[in-house]
Every structure is written in C-alpha cells, then in structure tokens.
Motif scaffolding. Structure first.
Motif, PDB file in Angstrom:
ATOM      1  N   GLN A   1     -13.674 -75.653  32.730  1.00  0.00           N
ATOM      2  CA  GLN A   1     -13.424 -76.942  33.376  1.00  0.00           C
ATOM      3  C   GLN A   1     -14.456 -77.980  32.944  1.00  0.00           C
ATOM      4  N   MET A   2     -15.726 -77.557  32.847  1.00  0.00           N
ATOM      5  CA  MET A   2     -16.781 -78.479  32.424  1.00  0.00           C
ATOM      6  C   MET A   2     -16.553 -78.934  30.991  1.00  0.00           C
ATOM      7  N   ASP A   3     -16.144 -78.000  30.105  1.00  0.00           N
ATOM      8  CA  ASP A   3     -15.849 -78.368  28.721  1.00  0.00           C
ATOM      9  C   ASP A   3     -14.729 -79.401  28.666  1.00  0.00           C
ATOM     10  N   HIS A   4     -13.690 -79.180  29.483  1.00  0.00           N
ATOM     11  CA  HIS A   4     -12.559 -80.117  29.514  1.00  0.00           C
ATOM     12  C   HIS A   4     -13.020 -81.494  29.989  1.00  0.00           C
ATOM     13  N   GLU A   5     -13.842 -81.505  31.041  1.00  0.00           N
ATOM     14  CA  GLU A   5     -14.320 -82.780  31.574  1.00  0.00           C
ATOM     15  C   GLU A   5     -15.241 -83.488  30.582  1.00  0.00           C
ATOM     16  N   MET A   6     -16.070 -82.707  29.853  1.00  0.00           N
ATOM     17  CA  MET A   6     -16.933 -83.310  28.842  1.00  0.00           C
ATOM     18  C   MET A   6     -16.115 -83.914  27.713  1.00  0.00           C
ATOM     19  N   LYS A   7     -15.056 -83.188  27.293  1.00  0.00           N
ATOM     20  CA  LYS A   7     -14.197 -83.716  26.228  1.00  0.00           C
ATOM     21  C   LYS A   7     -13.503 -84.995  26.695  1.00  0.00           C
ATOM     22  N   SER A   8     -13.044 -84.961  27.960  1.00  0.00           N
ATOM     23  CA  SER A   8     -12.386 -86.153  28.504  1.00  0.00           C
ATOM     24  C   SER A   8     -13.363 -87.324  28.563  1.00  0.00           C
ATOM     25  N   ALA A   9     -14.612 -87.038  28.971  1.00  0.00           N
ATOM     26  CA  ALA A   9     -15.629 -88.090  29.045  1.00  0.00           C
ATOM     27  C   ALA A   9     -15.945 -88.639  27.657  1.00  0.00           C
ATOM     28  N   ASN A  10     -16.027 -87.732  26.655  1.00  0.00           N
ATOM     29  CA  ASN A  10     -16.297 -88.175  25.280  1.00  0.00           C
ATOM     30  C   ASN A  10     -15.158 -89.022  24.735  1.00  0.00           C
ATOM     31  N   ASP A  11     -13.905 -88.593  25.046  1.00  0.00           N
ATOM     32  CA  ASP A  11     -12.752 -89.369  24.589  1.00  0.00           C
ATOM     33  C   ASP A  11     -12.750 -90.759  25.231  1.00  0.00           C
ATOM     34  N   THR A  12     -13.087 -90.800  26.517  1.00  0.00           N
ATOM     35  CA  THR A  12     -13.136 -92.082  27.219  1.00  0.00           C
ATOM     36  C   THR A  12     -14.221 -92.979  26.632  1.00  0.00           C
ATOM     37  N   LYS A  13     -15.375 -92.370  26.316  1.00  0.00           N
ATOM     38  CA  LYS A  13     -16.464 -93.146  25.725  1.00  0.00           C
ATOM     39  C   LYS A  13     -16.072 -93.681  24.355  1.00  0.00           C
ATOM     40  N   ALA A  14     -15.389 -92.834  23.557  1.00  0.00           N
ATOM     41  CA  ALA A  14     -14.963 -93.283  22.229  1.00  0.00           C
ATOM     42  C   ALA A  14     -13.981 -94.445  22.343  1.00  0.00           C
ATOM     43  N   ALA A  15     -13.065 -94.340  23.320  1.00  0.00           N
ATOM     44  CA  ALA A  15     -12.105 -95.422  23.524  1.00  0.00           C
ATOM     45  C   ALA A  15     -12.813 -96.695  23.977  1.00  0.00           C
ATOM     46  N   ASP A  16     -13.802 -96.539  24.859  1.00  0.00           N
ATOM     47  CA  ASP A  16     -14.573 -97.698  25.321  1.00  0.00           C
ATOM     48  C   ASP A  16     -15.331 -98.341  24.162  1.00  0.00           C
ATOM     49  N   ASP A  17     -15.933 -97.475  23.295  1.00  0.00           N
ATOM     50  CA  ASP A  17     -16.666 -98.009  22.146  1.00  0.00           C
ATOM     51  C   ASP A  17     -15.740 -98.783  21.217  1.00  0.00           C
ATOM     52  N   SER A  18     -14.528 -98.217  20.989  1.00  0.00           N
ATOM     53  CA  SER A  18     -13.562 -98.889  20.122  1.00  0.00           C
ATOM     54  C   SER A  18     -13.134-100.227  20.716  1.00  0.00           C
ATOM     55  N   HIS A  19     -12.876-100.222  22.013  1.00  0.00           N
ATOM     56  CA  HIS A  19     -12.493-101.464  22.690  1.00  0.00           C
ATOM     57  C   HIS A  19     -13.619-102.499  22.613  1.00  0.00           C
ATOM     58  N   GLU A  20     -14.859-102.017  22.757  1.00  0.00           N
ATOM     59  CA  GLU A  20     -16.008-102.911  22.679  1.00  0.00           C
ATOM     60  C   GLU A  20     -16.105-103.546  21.289  1.00  0.00           C
ATOM     61  N   GLU A  21     -15.860-102.752  20.254  1.00  0.00           N
ATOM     62  CA  GLU A  21     -15.907-103.282  18.897  1.00  0.00           C
ATOM     63  C   GLU A  21     -14.846-104.373  18.703  1.00  0.00           C
ATOM     64  N   ILE A  22     -13.647-104.128  19.274  1.00  0.00           N
ATOM     65  CA  ILE A  22     -12.570-105.119  19.154  1.00  0.00           C
ATOM     66  C   ILE A  22     -12.949-106.407  19.868  1.00  0.00           C
ATOM     67  N   VAL A  23     -13.513-106.245  21.084  1.00  0.00           N
ATOM     68  CA  VAL A  23     -13.914-107.424  21.856  1.00  0.00           C
ATOM     69  C   VAL A  23     -14.997-108.205  21.128  1.00  0.00           C
ATOM     70  N   LEU A  24     -15.993-107.481  20.569  1.00  0.00           N
ATOM     71  CA  LEU A  24     -17.068-108.153  19.839  1.00  0.00           C
ATOM     72  C   LEU A  24     -16.531-108.882  18.612  1.00  0.00           C
ATOM     73  N   ALA A  25     -15.570-108.252  17.938  1.00  0.00           N
ATOM     74  CA  ALA A  25     -14.973-108.896  16.766  1.00  0.00           C
ATOM     75  C   ALA A  25     -14.242-110.177  17.165  1.00  0.00           C
ATOM     76  N   GLU A  26     -13.534-110.114  18.308  1.00  0.00           N
ATOM     77  CA  GLU A  26     -12.827-111.303  18.795  1.00  0.00           C
ATOM     78  C   GLU A  26     -13.824-112.408  19.149  1.00  0.00           C
TER      79      GLU A  26
END
Length: 242
Positions: free
Chosen positions: A182-207
């Motif tokens: 369960q912890m591994d799943h939650e860590m993967k979910s947290a990492n995926d969320t962070k990656a998505a947030d980072d990508s969104h941040e890059e898009i916002v900064l580019a805009e």
C-alpha cells in the motif's frame, strides 16, 4: 542468584528426587524469590512422573505457575496444595505479566478482579514490587485508575503455544507486506502527482514568459503599429510639410 542459576539448581535436585521429597522441592521452587519461569523444571522426567500419583497436585500447581493465573488456581484450589504468602504474591505477579501481554493499558478494576486483592493499596504495592522485580515496566495512573505497560517479561510456553506464535508471526508478516504494498502504491501515486504538477508548472511558466514577451513587444510598438506603419506615417507628414 540469577534466574538461570536458580532454575539449574532445582533441575539438578529434581532429577535425583522422587515422590514426597520431589513435591517438597517443587514447593520450594515456587517460593524462590528469583524464579519466575518453570518450563525446564516441568520437563524433568521425575517431575512428569508425578502425574497419577498422590503428589500429582504439586505437578498441576507447578503448571499453573508456569502457564496460568491466580484465577486458574482459585478455580481448582480445593484440589491443589495451599499457597504460602510468597507463592500467592508470585502467582499474582505472574498474572499481571500475562495481562500485560494482552494490552498496554490495564484498568485497576480488571487488575483487582484478576489478581484477587481487596484494595487499591494492595494492588499498587503488588504492581510496584513487580516493577522492582523487573517483571514489568510501566506507570501507575492513580487519577485515571489504570496501569500503562511499557514492557513485560515472557512466560513459559505450553505445548502448542509455539505453533500459535508462529501463526501470529505469519499473520503479522502478511500485514506488513500488505502495508508495504500500500505504501509503494501511495508513493507511486504521490510521485505521479508531483510529476504532473511539475509539468503543469512548466506550462504555466512558459505561458507567463510568453505573456511577458508579448507585453514587451507592445511597449516597443505602441497601439499595435508595426515599423512599416510608422515609416508610412512619417513619409506622409514630410510630404504635407512640403
């Protein structure tokens, strides 16, 4: 005298004793101040041979001290040898140890019922002596009327208890593995969320950078006129002047 030295002394003597003499030796072992585990003594063949003899009650009493509680003794008191003061205290202390293995907070009411003492003062004295004997570690809470357990020594294992402990350990291991999954799943979910947030941040900064660039162009070129339009306006003004 340490526990190991005490039990070894009684085991050696038990191997060379029989009948009434052996029963007296067991009685002494149950009174010994440093002896709280009795499995090694029970395993001595001459002690096992007491079963079915006039001294069988002493064997059963020894088994209660090894595995049981004061309540177990009370239930069969008429069939068993009487306890002296030292033995009563020891069996009550061992009862507290058994209770400490079941939960970390023991209400006074439960302790009073299980160790069969009449007053809180007797109970608290018994607990304090158990702590000094290093049978348990904990804290008495007089206001909340309970004993908080931090540690309790182990007691002797009955035949079959080891299999039960192995089952409990296997269950605990399975629970740990499920928790890790369960912890591994939650860590993967947290990492995926962070990656998505980072990508969104890059898009916002580019805009933001794009908007800044557009604003900079507008500052250099007011009212949206391009350089050719300015040149045309300058030329017309020059012709008009002529």
């Amino acid at each position: 005298m340490s526990h190991s030295e005490a039990v070894l002394r009684f085991v050696i003597q038990a191997k060379n004793s029989r009948g009434k003499a052996l029963a007296i030796l067991i009685h002494q072992a149950l009174s010994a101040p440093d002896l709280y585990a009795f499995a090694e003594l029970i395993e001595v063949p001459s002690v096992q041979a007491l079963a079915g003899t006039p001294e069988s009650g002493m064997l059963e009493l020894l088994q209660i001290f090894a595995y049981g509680t004061f309540g177990d003794y009370i239930a069969k008191a008429k069939e068993l040898p009487a306890l002296n003061i030292e033995q009563e205290k020891k069996l009550r202390q061992l009862t507290i140890v058994s209770m400490a293995h079941t939960k970390k907070t023991l209400p006074y009411a439960e302790l009073l019922a299980e160790v069969h003492v009449g007053t809180l003062r007797e109970l608290e004295d018994l607990v304090i002596e158990s702590i000094y004997a290093e049978l348990i570690a904990g804290k008495l809470d007089q206001r909340r009327q309970h004993l908080t357990i931090d540690f309790a020594v182990g007691r002797d294992l009955r035949v079959g208890d080891l299999d039960h402990m192995i089952t409990l350990f296997d269950d605990w291991t399975d629970n740990c593995e499920r928790l890790l999954t369960q912890m591994d799943h939650e860590m993967k979910s947290a990492n995926d969320t962070k990656a998505a947030d980072d990508s969104h941040e890059e898009i916002v900064l580019a805009e933001i950078e794009k908007i800044k660039a557009d604003l900079a162009k507008e500052d250099k070129n007011p009212k949206g006129k391009n350089p050719s339009e300015f040149a045309s306006m300058e030329y017309s003004a020059h012709d008009a002047a002529r």
